[in-house]
Design a protein around this motif. Structure first.
Motif, PDB file in Angstrom:
ATOM      1  N   ILE A 125      25.908  -9.399  37.937  1.00  0.00           N
ATOM      2  CA  ILE A 125      26.720 -10.058  36.931  1.00  0.00           C
ATOM      3  C   ILE A 125      25.736 -11.009  36.194  1.00  0.00           C
ATOM      4  O   ILE A 125      25.692 -10.880  35.043  1.00  0.00           O
ATOM      5  N   GLY A 126      25.058 -11.971  37.081  1.00  0.00           N
ATOM      6  CA  GLY A 126      24.384 -12.784  36.448  1.00  0.00           C
ATOM      7  C   GLY A 126      22.899 -12.181  35.584  1.00  0.00           C
ATOM      8  O   GLY A 126      22.715 -12.514  34.508  1.00  0.00           O
ATOM      9  N   GLY A 127      22.525 -11.035  36.290  1.00  0.00           N
ATOM     10  CA  GLY A 127      21.528 -10.264  35.553  1.00  0.00           C
ATOM     11  C   GLY A 127      21.787  -9.560  34.223  1.00  0.00           C
ATOM     12  O   GLY A 127      21.089  -9.660  33.319  1.00  0.00           O
ATOM     13  N   ILE A 128      23.180  -9.008  34.093  1.00  0.00           N
ATOM     14  CA  ILE A 128      23.804  -8.689  32.752  1.00  0.00           C
ATOM     15  C   ILE A 128      23.770  -9.747  31.617  1.00  0.00           C
ATOM     16  O   ILE A 128      23.460  -9.565  30.551  1.00  0.00           O
ATOM     17  N   ALA A 129      24.300 -10.883  32.316  1.00  0.00           N
ATOM     18  CA  ALA A 129      24.393 -11.860  31.431  1.00  0.00           C
ATOM     19  C   ALA A 129      22.946 -12.485  30.861  1.00  0.00           C
ATOM     20  O   ALA A 129      23.098 -12.613  29.771  1.00  0.00           O
ATOM     21  N   ARG A 130      21.976 -12.489  31.818  1.00  0.00           N
ATOM     22  CA  ARG A 130      20.696 -12.727  31.479  1.00  0.00           C
ATOM     23  C   ARG A 130      20.028 -11.767  30.434  1.00  0.00           C
ATOM     24  O   ARG A 130      19.272 -12.038  29.459  1.00  0.00           O
ATOM     25  N   LEU A 131      20.551 -10.717  30.809  1.00  0.00           N
ATOM     26  CA  LEU A 131      19.874  -9.373  29.719  1.00  0.00           C
ATOM     27  C   LEU A 131      20.481  -9.916  28.524  1.00  0.00           C
ATOM     28  O   LEU A 131      19.678  -9.560  27.507  1.00  0.00           O
ATOM     29  N   LEU A 132      21.842 -10.007  28.350  1.00  0.00           N
ATOM     30  CA  LEU A 132      22.158 -10.338  26.971  1.00  0.00           C
ATOM     31  C   LEU A 132      21.507 -11.532  26.423  1.00  0.00           C
ATOM     32  O   LEU A 132      21.420 -11.535  24.870  1.00  0.00           O
ATOM     33  N   MET A 133      21.139 -12.426  27.043  1.00  0.00           N
ATOM     34  CA  MET A 133      20.414 -13.512  26.528  1.00  0.00           C
ATOM     35  C   MET A 133      19.114 -13.275  25.890  1.00  0.00           C
ATOM     36  O   MET A 133      18.620 -13.867  24.916  1.00  0.00           O
ATOM     37  N   SER A 134      18.405 -12.211  26.571  1.00  0.00           N
ATOM     38  CA  SER A 134      17.059 -11.922  25.840  1.00  0.00           C
ATOM     39  C   SER A 134      16.993 -11.300  24.748  1.00  0.00           C
ATOM     40  O   SER A 134      16.096 -10.759  24.017  1.00  0.00           O
ATOM     41  N   THR A 135      18.391 -11.254  24.265  1.00  0.00           N
ATOM     42  CA  THR A 135      18.516 -10.583  22.726  1.00  0.00           C
ATOM     43  C   THR A 135      17.872 -11.667  21.719  1.00  0.00           C
ATOM     44  O   THR A 135      17.066 -11.237  20.779  1.00  0.00           O
ATOM     45  N   ALA A 136      17.889 -12.868  22.139  1.00  0.00           N
ATOM     46  CA  ALA A 136      17.057 -13.998  21.190  1.00  0.00           C
ATOM     47  C   ALA A 136      15.508 -13.757  21.294  1.00  0.00           C
ATOM     48  O   ALA A 136      15.096 -13.590  20.136  1.00  0.00           O
ATOM     49  N   ALA A 137      14.969 -13.361  22.403  1.00  0.00           N
ATOM     50  CA  ALA A 137      13.476 -13.232  22.330  1.00  0.00           C
ATOM     51  C   ALA A 137      13.345 -11.751  21.638  1.00  0.00           C
ATOM     52  O   ALA A 137      12.238 -11.712  20.832  1.00  0.00           O
ATOM     53  N   ILE A 138      14.152 -10.650  21.794  1.00  0.00           N
ATOM     54  CA  ILE A 138      13.648  -9.692  21.024  1.00  0.00           C
ATOM     55  C   ILE A 138      13.960  -9.772  19.474  1.00  0.00           C
ATOM     56  O   ILE A 138      13.043  -9.247  18.708  1.00  0.00           O
ATOM     57  N   ALA A 139      15.074 -10.216  19.111  1.00  0.00           N
ATOM     58  CA  ALA A 139      15.157 -10.367  17.534  1.00  0.00           C
ATOM     59  C   ALA A 139      14.326 -11.500  17.057  1.00  0.00           C
ATOM     60  O   ALA A 139      13.689 -11.254  15.815  1.00  0.00           O
ATOM     61  N   GLY A 140      14.027 -12.487  17.870  1.00  0.00           N
ATOM     62  CA  GLY A 140      13.040 -13.577  17.353  1.00  0.00           C
ATOM     63  C   GLY A 140      11.595 -12.684  17.053  1.00  0.00           C
ATOM     64  O   GLY A 140      10.884 -13.010  16.197  1.00  0.00           O
ATOM     65  N   GLN A 141      11.210 -11.852  18.016  1.00  0.00           N
ATOM     66  CA  GLN A 141       9.848 -11.289  17.704  1.00  0.00           C
ATOM     67  C   GLN A 141       9.989 -10.061  16.662  1.00  0.00           C
ATOM     68  O   GLN A 141       8.823 -10.481  15.734  1.00  0.00           O
ATOM     69  N   VAL A 142      10.882  -9.527  16.495  1.00  0.00           N
ATOM     70  CA  VAL A 142      11.147  -8.817  15.195  1.00  0.00           C
ATOM     71  C   VAL A 142      10.894  -9.454  13.962  1.00  0.00           C
ATOM     72  O   VAL A 142      10.093  -9.340  13.036  1.00  0.00           O
ATOM     73  N   ILE A 143      11.817 -10.645  13.914  1.00  0.00           N
ATOM     74  CA  ILE A 143      11.975 -11.373  12.711  1.00  0.00           C
ATOM     75  C   ILE A 143      10.365 -12.051  12.451  1.00  0.00           C
ATOM     76  O   ILE A 143       9.909 -12.226  11.196  1.00  0.00           O
ATOM     77  N   SER A 144       9.998 -12.339  13.460  1.00  0.00           N
ATOM     78  CA  SER A 144       8.538 -13.197  13.166  1.00  0.00           C
ATOM     79  C   SER A 144       7.473 -12.128  12.776  1.00  0.00           C
ATOM     80  O   SER A 144       6.642 -12.245  12.000  1.00  0.00           O
ATOM     81  N   MET A 145       7.638 -10.861  13.088  1.00  0.00           N
ATOM     82  CA  MET A 145       6.464  -9.664  12.504  1.00  0.00           C
ATOM     83  C   MET A 145       6.865  -9.653  11.218  1.00  0.00           C
ATOM     84  O   MET A 145       6.029  -9.175  10.347  1.00  0.00           O
ATOM     85  N   GLN A 146       8.275  -9.492  10.730  1.00  0.00           N
ATOM     86  CA  GLN A 146       8.491  -9.135   9.337  1.00  0.00           C
ATOM     87  C   GLN A 146       8.309 -10.365   8.364  1.00  0.00           C
ATOM     88  O   GLN A 146       8.101 -10.062   7.206  1.00  0.00           O
ATOM     89  N   SER A 147       8.186 -11.524   8.901  1.00  0.00           N
ATOM     90  CA  SER A 147       8.125 -12.666   8.140  1.00  0.00           C
ATOM     91  C   SER A 147       6.833 -13.554   8.079  1.00  0.00           C
ATOM     92  O   SER A 147       6.505 -14.304   7.528  1.00  0.00           O
ATOM     93  N   GLY A 148       5.703 -12.597   8.656  1.00  0.00           N
ATOM     94  CA  GLY A 148       4.490 -13.399   8.920  1.00  0.00           C
ATOM     95  C   GLY A 148       4.043 -14.450  10.021  1.00  0.00           C
ATOM     96  O   GLY A 148       3.267 -15.047  10.016  1.00  0.00           O
ATOM     97  N   LEU A 149       5.136 -14.690  10.709  1.00  0.00           N
ATOM     98  CA  LEU A 149       5.030 -15.740  11.761  1.00  0.00           C
ATOM     99  C   LEU A 149       4.711 -15.195  13.090  1.00  0.00           C
ATOM    100  O   LEU A 149       5.096 -16.040  14.106  1.00  0.00           O
ATOM    101  N   ALA A 150       4.510 -14.044  13.519  1.00  0.00           N
ATOM    102  CA  ALA A 150       4.185 -13.456  14.683  1.00  0.00           C
ATOM    103  C   ALA A 150       3.018 -14.118  15.599  1.00  0.00           C
ATOM    104  O   ALA A 150       3.098 -14.260  16.863  1.00  0.00           O
ATOM    105  N   MET A 151       2.207 -14.918  14.870  1.00  0.00           N
ATOM    106  CA  MET A 151       1.293 -15.324  15.459  1.00  0.00           C
ATOM    107  C   MET A 151       1.663 -16.998  15.929  1.00  0.00           C
ATOM    108  O   MET A 151       0.768 -17.558  16.438  1.00  0.00           O
ATOM    109  N   ALA A 152       2.559 -17.419  15.375  1.00  0.00           N
ATOM    110  CA  ALA A 152       3.057 -18.538  15.677  1.00  0.00           C
ATOM    111  C   ALA A 152       4.011 -18.718  16.929  1.00  0.00           C
ATOM    112  O   ALA A 152       5.042 -18.077  17.208  1.00  0.00           O
ATOM    113  N   GLN A 153       3.230 -19.037  18.099  1.00  0.00           N
ATOM    114  CA  GLN A 153       3.617 -18.782  19.580  1.00  0.00           C
ATOM    115  C   GLN A 153       3.861 -20.243  19.853  1.00  0.00           C
ATOM    116  O   GLN A 153       3.200 -21.344  19.528  1.00  0.00           O
TER     117      GLN A 153
END
Length: 250
Positions: A82-110
């Protein structure tokens, strides 16, 4: 009035085995940035509060040590699922943020992402903090705590869940994680396609000009403007899925 002390300890241990595992991974409560002692103290406090309520639904204490160990392991596995699935849904932020960063030119800002425990895109860390803040300001954390209690109705203590159903549930959550991440990043994906398509045309018209380097500041500026405009919708999409996860256990 007599108390069966071994039975009380057994019931408390079963409650802690499941709820402790859930809280260890639950978004907002099980963040790696929170000290371990605070997380453990909170889990013990929650189990102490909910133990008397859940104790009547606990199975009788088995006499064989192997059966007792198997019962505890089963409760821990249910909590981790149960906790792992909730944590998996939380990782949406990491995936979406990486895609947005690649599209906006901020992928190197770590920067250090507390939810992932490693370096991540700056926008991934930002979205993670926004989602956690939204989790508490909308009282969704109450729904998550209630989902942990309601899990005893879906997965009764002592009954090991079907592995096929658990795998199907985890697979659907995994698919939803990437689907929601793409939905969140959709405005930036559309902007990136149009922007780089226009730059490709300009680079063919003026091959002597380093058009990508010249246009990069505009890419970052318009990308941040789009993020500001769409941030509310991004957060609403993620929050709706997290609330639906809590309702699924009710």
């Amino acid at each position: 009035m007599s108390f069966d002390l071994p039975a009380i300890i057994f019931a408390a241990g079963l409650v802690f085995a499941r709820l402790g595992a859930i809280l260890m991974l639950m978004p907002g409560f099980g963040e790696p940035s929170i000290p371990v002692r605070i997380r453990l103290s909170f889990a013990l406090l929650v189990c102490l509060t909910l133990g008397p309520i859940l104790a009547p639904s606990m199975p009788p204490m088995p006499t064989a040590p192997l059966m007792l160990a198997g019962l505890i392991v089963g409760e821990v596995l249910i909590g981790l699922m149960i906790g792992g699935i909730a944590r998996l849904l939380m990782s949406t932020a990491a995936i979406a943020g990486q895609v947005i960063s690649m599209q906006s030119g901020l992928a190197m800002a770590q920067s250090f992402d507390p939810s992932q425990g490693t370096q991540g895109a700056l926008l991934s860390t930002f979205l993670n903090l926004v989602f956690i803040t939204l989790l508490f300001t909308t009282n969704t954390h109450h729904l998550l705590l209630q989902a942990g209690v309601n899990s005893y109705a879906m997965f009764p203590a002592g009954d090991f869940p079907s592995m096929a159903d658990a795998a199907n549930w985890a697979l659907n959550a995994f698919i939803d994680t990437f689907r929601i991440a793409i939905q969140i990043a959709a405005p930036m994906i559309v902007f990136g396609l149009l922007f780089y398509f226009a730059l490709g045309i300009l680079s063919r018209l003026m091959p002597q000009l380093q058009i990508f380097f010249v246009a990069m500041p505009a890419n970052i500026m318009f990308g941040l403007i789009i993020i500001i405009i769409a941030l509310g919708a991004m957060a609403a999409v993620w929050l709706e899925r997290m609330q639906r996860f809590a309702v699924e256990l009710s």
